[in-house]
Design a protein around this motif. Structure first.
Motif, PDB file in Angstrom:
ATOM      1  N   SER A  61       0.841  -1.199   0.000  1.00  0.00           N
ATOM      2  CA  SER A  61       0.000   0.000   0.000  1.00  0.00           C
ATOM      3  C   SER A  61       0.881   1.256   0.000  1.00  0.00           C
ATOM      4  O   SER A  61       0.394   2.363  -0.190  1.00  0.00           O
ATOM      5  N   LEU A  62       2.194   1.075   0.219  1.00  0.00           N
ATOM      6  CA  LEU A  62       3.092   2.231   0.319  1.00  0.00           C
ATOM      7  C   LEU A  62       4.048   2.363  -0.858  1.00  0.00           C
ATOM      8  O   LEU A  62       4.542   3.452  -1.140  1.00  0.00           O
ATOM      9  N   ALA A  63       4.351   1.265  -1.513  1.00  0.00           N
ATOM     10  CA  ALA A  63       5.238   1.316  -2.684  1.00  0.00           C
ATOM     11  C   ALA A  63       4.868   0.171  -3.609  1.00  0.00           C
ATOM     12  O   ALA A  63       4.513  -0.914  -3.149  1.00  0.00           O
ATOM     13  N   GLN A  64       4.954   0.430  -4.927  1.00  0.00           N
ATOM     14  CA  GLN A  64       4.526  -0.584  -5.885  1.00  0.00           C
ATOM     15  C   GLN A  64       5.561  -0.880  -6.946  1.00  0.00           C
ATOM     16  O   GLN A  64       6.254   0.027  -7.419  1.00  0.00           O
ATOM     17  N   ALA A  65       5.584  -2.172  -7.314  1.00  0.00           N
ATOM     18  CA  ALA A  65       6.431  -2.603  -8.420  1.00  0.00           C
ATOM     19  C   ALA A  65       5.972  -1.917  -9.694  1.00  0.00           C
ATOM     20  O   ALA A  65       4.772  -1.706  -9.898  1.00  0.00           O
ATOM     21  N   GLY A  66       6.914  -1.552 -10.548  1.00  0.00           N
ATOM     22  CA  GLY A  66       6.570  -0.912 -11.816  1.00  0.00           C
ATOM     23  C   GLY A  66       6.309   0.573 -11.671  1.00  0.00           C
ATOM     24  O   GLY A  66       6.126   1.279 -12.666  1.00  0.00           O
ATOM     25  N   VAL A  67       6.244   1.061 -10.444  1.00  0.00           N
ATOM     26  CA  VAL A  67       5.996   2.483 -10.201  1.00  0.00           C
ATOM     27  C   VAL A  67       7.124   3.062  -9.341  1.00  0.00           C
ATOM     28  O   VAL A  67       7.784   4.022  -9.709  1.00  0.00           O
ATOM     29  N   ASP A  68       7.329   2.431  -8.176  1.00  0.00           N
ATOM     30  CA  ASP A  68       8.329   2.945  -7.233  1.00  0.00           C
ATOM     31  C   ASP A  68       9.630   2.139  -7.280  1.00  0.00           C
ATOM     32  O   ASP A  68      10.698   2.666  -7.032  1.00  0.00           O
ATOM     33  N   TYR A  69       9.505   0.847  -7.528  1.00  0.00           N
ATOM     34  CA  TYR A  69      10.684  -0.002  -7.723  1.00  0.00           C
ATOM     35  C   TYR A  69      10.389  -0.911  -8.914  1.00  0.00           C
ATOM     36  O   TYR A  69       9.223  -1.060  -9.315  1.00  0.00           O
ATOM     37  N   VAL A  70      11.440  -1.509  -9.461  1.00  0.00           N
ATOM     38  CA  VAL A  70      11.255  -2.245 -10.721  1.00  0.00           C
ATOM     39  C   VAL A  70      10.447  -3.518 -10.496  1.00  0.00           C
ATOM     40  O   VAL A  70       9.422  -3.753 -11.137  1.00  0.00           O
ATOM     41  N   THR A  71      10.923  -4.359  -9.568  1.00  0.00           N
ATOM     42  CA  THR A  71      10.258  -5.639  -9.324  1.00  0.00           C
ATOM     43  C   THR A  71      10.761  -6.235  -8.018  1.00  0.00           C
ATOM     44  O   THR A  71      11.737  -5.755  -7.435  1.00  0.00           O
ATOM     45  N   PHE A  72      10.077  -7.268  -7.563  1.00  0.00           N
ATOM     46  CA  PHE A  72      10.514  -8.064  -6.407  1.00  0.00           C
ATOM     47  C   PHE A  72      10.967  -9.421  -6.931  1.00  0.00           C
ATOM     48  O   PHE A  72      10.234 -10.089  -7.662  1.00  0.00           O
ATOM     49  N   ILE A  73      12.171  -9.842  -6.557  1.00  0.00           N
ATOM     50  CA  ILE A  73      12.640 -11.184  -6.905  1.00  0.00           C
ATOM     51  C   ILE A  73      12.736 -11.991  -5.607  1.00  0.00           C
ATOM     52  O   ILE A  73      13.422 -11.574  -4.665  1.00  0.00           O
ATOM     53  N   GLY A  74      12.042 -13.104  -5.528  1.00  0.00           N
ATOM     54  CA  GLY A  74      12.129 -13.904  -4.302  1.00  0.00           C
ATOM     55  C   GLY A  74      11.100 -15.010  -4.303  1.00  0.00           C
ATOM     56  O   GLY A  74      10.471 -15.295  -5.325  1.00  0.00           O
ATOM     57  N   SER A  75      10.941 -15.630  -3.137  1.00  0.00           N
ATOM     58  CA  SER A  75      10.027 -16.765  -3.029  1.00  0.00           C
ATOM     59  C   SER A  75       8.606 -16.302  -2.731  1.00  0.00           C
ATOM     60  O   SER A  75       8.380 -15.172  -2.310  1.00  0.00           O
ATOM     61  N   ASP A  76       7.669 -17.216  -2.920  1.00  0.00           N
ATOM     62  CA  ASP A  76       6.280 -17.006  -2.493  1.00  0.00           C
ATOM     63  C   ASP A  76       6.190 -17.515  -1.055  1.00  0.00           C
ATOM     64  O   ASP A  76       6.050 -18.711  -0.811  1.00  0.00           O
ATOM     65  N   PHE A  77       6.286 -16.604  -0.095  1.00  0.00           N
ATOM     66  CA  PHE A  77       6.392 -17.003   1.314  1.00  0.00           C
ATOM     67  C   PHE A  77       5.091 -17.586   1.859  1.00  0.00           C
ATOM     68  O   PHE A  77       5.108 -18.435   2.746  1.00  0.00           O
ATOM     69  N   ILE A  78       3.961 -17.110   1.354  1.00  0.00           N
ATOM     70  CA  ILE A  78       2.669 -17.674   1.793  1.00  0.00           C
ATOM     71  C   ILE A  78       2.623 -19.146   1.393  1.00  0.00           C
ATOM     72  O   ILE A  78       2.249 -20.021   2.182  1.00  0.00           O
ATOM     73  N   GLU A  79       3.066 -19.406   0.179  1.00  0.00           N
ATOM     74  CA  GLU A  79       3.085 -20.780  -0.328  1.00  0.00           C
ATOM     75  C   GLU A  79       4.064 -21.649   0.484  1.00  0.00           C
ATOM     76  O   GLU A  79       3.779 -22.818   0.763  1.00  0.00           O
ATOM     77  N   GLU A  80       5.189 -21.090   0.884  1.00  0.00           N
ATOM     78  CA  GLU A  80       6.135 -21.850   1.706  1.00  0.00           C
ATOM     79  C   GLU A  80       5.478 -22.291   3.015  1.00  0.00           C
ATOM     80  O   GLU A  80       5.569 -23.459   3.411  1.00  0.00           O
ATOM     81  N   GLY A  81       4.815 -21.350   3.689  1.00  0.00           N
ATOM     82  CA  GLY A  81       4.149 -21.681   4.953  1.00  0.00           C
ATOM     83  C   GLY A  81       3.036 -22.696   4.747  1.00  0.00           C
ATOM     84  O   GLY A  81       2.854 -23.621   5.547  1.00  0.00           O
ATOM     85  N   ARG A  82       2.321 -22.526   3.639  1.00  0.00           N
ATOM     86  CA  ARG A  82       1.230 -23.456   3.333  1.00  0.00           C
ATOM     87  C   ARG A  82       1.757 -24.865   3.073  1.00  0.00           C
ATOM     88  O   ARG A  82       1.194 -25.857   3.556  1.00  0.00           O
ATOM     89  N   ARG A  83       2.873 -24.961   2.358  1.00  0.00           N
ATOM     90  CA  ARG A  83       3.422 -26.287   2.039  1.00  0.00           C
ATOM     91  C   ARG A  83       3.900 -27.004   3.306  1.00  0.00           C
ATOM     92  O   ARG A  83       3.730 -28.228   3.442  1.00  0.00           O
TER      93      ARG A  83
END
Ligand code: GYE
Length: 326
Positions: free
Chosen positions: A131-153
């Motif tokens: 809600s404070l900064a967005q990819a493609g607007v304020d920064y280029v992109t986020f590279i990393g894991s899907d952490f919700i999916e990690e916890g779910r797995r």
């Protein structure tokens, strides 16, 4: 519905408006000039565990392989220092900043300062408050894991393999960091649908081995009936094994240990029977991070998230996977 010429024209107009919007949002980002070599910053959050050391090495190796200059800083576990580190990179006139934001909110001013100075930022491994900064607007992109999916797995594996164990202690990562928030969400949401599992307590161990050990000791004293410990990273899981042993119990028998990261040490602990299962979270960002910077300089459209694939380790594959764990 018959597609009329008019409908076609409307949808073509909508599509072109949408892509114009995407371009306008994208255009707000500072560009990266096409050059043979760059001076880039890497603002690391801390260096107190093998995951961080492996990530730093991967970034340094990649910079060296390409002949790029890397301005490296280590915030030593302080978001305030990390903001200062980014400001110093801006002052040194780097072409681009790779930032591993320690927490979701405090690094926003650093992202905005870089953007204001015309320096593109790529987020590595942790995300920021959307809600404070967005990819493609304020920064280029986020590279990393899907952490919700990690916890779910991890939760899904536990529900299938708990063998009657059901009373859980959760060791959370750094408060306010995206992996801690999301690994908790993915896990908690999954077990909410399995009421036979009870979360006795959930407390931060700051992603650190000794803090994890201390917190696990306190929680095991308060909840001596706990028989599962879910730690948000390997370091806290390894600390928790010491706490279990200090309580006169056997890790892997009396208490099931679950973790996320998947470094060599924990994969060996699966083989040794002390740890039950681990969702991988690879720290080897170098090639993908630098490739993404080049793609950005070439004007390619970069998706808002570049998700790393994660493997999953348990007794069925740990021996075979050990050599390839970081
Ligand atoms: O799991 C942990 C590290 O942000 C994904 O931070 C990363 C996490 C990783 O300190 O070990």
């Amino acid at each position: 519905m018959r597609i009329s010429r008019r409908n076609l024209m409307i949808s073509a107009a909508a599509a072109s408006a949408a892509s114009a919007f995407a371009r306008a949002a994208f255009a707000e980002l500072p560009p990266l000039a096409k050059k043979d070599t760059y001076k880039v910053g890497f603002a690391q959050t801390e260096s107190n565990n093998p995951w961080r050391l492996a990530q730093t090495k991967s970034m340094q190796d990649e910079a060296a392989a390409r002949g790029w200059q890397l301005v490296y800083t280590d915030a030593a576990g302080s978001a305030a220092k990390q903001v200062a580190d980014v400001n110093s990179m801006i002052a040194q006139g780097v072409d681009l900043i790779f930032l591993a934001p320690r927490e979701e909110k405090p690094l926003i001013p650093a992202i905005m300062a870089a953007k204001g100075a015309g320096i593109p930022v790529i987020l590595l491994d942790r995300n920021v408050d959307q809600s404070l900064a967005q990819a493609g607007v304020d920064y280029v992109t986020f590279i990393g894991s899907d952490f919700i999916e990690e916890g779910r797995r991890v939760a899904e594996w536990m529900v299938t393999n708990a063998g009657g164990k059901s009373k859980i202690l959760q060791l959370e990562g750094t408060t306010g960091s995206s992996p801690a928030n999301d690994r908790k969400k993915g896990f908690d949401d999954y077990i909410a649908a399995h009421p036979e599992f009870v979360l006795l307590a959930s407390q931060t161990g700051d992603f650190a081995r000794d803090k994890g050990r201390q917190v696990a000791e306190t929680l095991l004293q308060a909840h001596p009936d706990a028989d599962i410990i879910y730690a948000h990273n390997d370091e806290m899981a390894i600390g928790a094994i010491s706490a279990v042993e200090a309580a006169g119990k056997v890790a892997g028998q009396d208490v099931m240990i679950l973790s996320i990261d998947g470094g060599k040490e924990i994969v060996q602990l699966i083989i040794d029977g002390k740890v039950a299962a681990v969702c991988e979270c690879s720290p080897l960002f170098g090639p993908k991070a630098f490739d993404t910077a080049v793609a950005y300089a070439n004007g390619e459209e970069i998706p808002p998230k570049l998700i790393n694939p994660d493997r999953f380790f348990d007794a069925s594959n740990a021996a075979e996977m050990l050599a390839t764990a970081y």
